[in-house]
Design a protein around this motif. Sequence first.
Motif, short mmCIF file in Angstrom:
data_model
loop_
_atom_site.label_atom_id
_atom_site.label_comp_id
_atom_site.label_asym_id
_atom_site.label_seq_id
_atom_site.Cartn_x
_atom_site.Cartn_y
_atom_site.Cartn_z
N GLN A 38 -1.00 23.15 -4.74
CA GLN A 38 0.06 22.95 -5.73
C GLN A 38 0.70 21.57 -5.65
N TYR A 39 0.77 21.02 -4.45
CA TYR A 39 1.46 19.75 -4.21
C TYR A 39 0.63 18.93 -3.23
N GLY A 40 0.64 17.63 -3.44
CA GLY A 40 -0.10 16.77 -2.52
C GLY A 40 -0.14 15.34 -3.00
N THR A 41 -0.95 14.53 -2.33
CA THR A 41 -1.10 13.13 -2.71
C THR A 41 -1.87 13.05 -4.01
N ARG A 42 -1.24 12.44 -5.01
CA ARG A 42 -1.85 12.30 -6.33
C ARG A 42 -2.51 10.94 -6.50
N ALA A 71 0.86 -1.18 0.00
CA ALA A 71 0.00 0.00 0.00
C ALA A 71 0.89 1.23 0.00
N GLY A 72 0.58 2.20 -0.86
CA GLY A 72 1.45 3.37 -0.92
C GLY A 72 0.78 4.59 -1.50
N ASN A 73 1.35 5.75 -1.19
CA ASN A 73 0.89 7.03 -1.71
C ASN A 73 1.95 7.68 -2.57
N ARG A 74 1.51 8.25 -3.67
CA ARG A 74 2.39 9.06 -4.51
C ARG A 74 2.08 10.53 -4.25
N ASP A 75 3.05 11.27 -3.76
CA ASP A 75 2.92 12.72 -3.57
C ASP A 75 3.73 13.42 -4.65
N GLU A 76 3.12 14.41 -5.29
CA GLU A 76 3.77 15.05 -6.42
C GLU A 76 3.09 16.40 -6.69
N TYR A 77 3.76 17.26 -7.44
CA TYR A 77 3.15 18.50 -7.88
C TYR A 77 1.97 18.17 -8.80
N HIS A 78 0.85 18.83 -8.59
CA HIS A 78 -0.34 18.53 -9.37
C HIS A 78 -0.18 18.93 -10.83
N ALA A 79 0.73 19.84 -11.11
CA ALA A 79 0.92 20.28 -12.49
C ALA A 79 1.73 19.28 -13.31
N ARG A 80 2.40 18.33 -12.66
CA ARG A 80 3.22 17.37 -13.42
C ARG A 80 2.30 16.39 -14.14
#
Length: 263
Positions: free
Chosen positions: A213-217, A19-28
């Motif tokens: 701008q950034y968060g869990t995607r 189980a995992g979360n990807r956090d990244e800039y939403h604009a990517r």
Amino acid sequence: MCLIAFAWQAHPRWRLLLAGNRDEYHARPSAALARWDDLPIVGGRDLEAGGTWLGVTEAGRCCVVTNVRDPRDPQQGTSRGLLATDYLAGANDASAHAQALLAAASAYRPFNLLTFDEEHGFYLGNRPSARAQWIAPGVHGLSNADFNTPWPKTKALMRRLQAWLDAGHEVDFAPLFRALANEQHAPDELLPDTGVGVELERWLSSAFIRGEQYGTRACTVVAIGYDGRGMIVERRFGPNGRFEGESELSWQAPSDLPMRRLG
């Protein structure tokens, strides 16, 4: 990926449960979970660099990559996402891949890498120097630090995964997704010091990060069985945690792979 907990050879049905979360800039720009047309990979895709943060193959491989949080370390080198695609689409098994990557690890941006095949799992990293570690059966965790570093959110997700195992679940992944959606921040006295300041450490200390701008995607659960059958479920989110969709893909066991269970 930025937060992972997994059970390796610790469940009677699933050889790997992750189980995992990807956090990244939403604009990517990113593509949702899918079977790729050009490579034998199932996973999301980074449309900027072409790689993936988490992928599987229907032959039973899995690979996950995270960055290393250290603002003093320049993000220079080959894209980390290509590490995952190279392993998943390559000919080497996990053991041979680990040995080969050690010689080239310094050429990549700071990374943590988990690789799994039908028999073995490995952790690989290149900070402060290149190293590879065989993964023992059990429950493990990884975030943007070294393997099994006891960051509060990593420990919390590992506990929730262990509780899922103890409850005897097989395909009810709802408790795992609830754990991945946890927005509780760690107490300041338990925060790591990675050089980004206490306010940012506090914001990043929750499993699920909500931001404009950034968060869990993406929140993702992977389950690969001893019999070769498997499934991957991905829930996607936009700015401020807005739900954007869910995908689930599964595959059947190869006809020549016998059923195998623990115990």
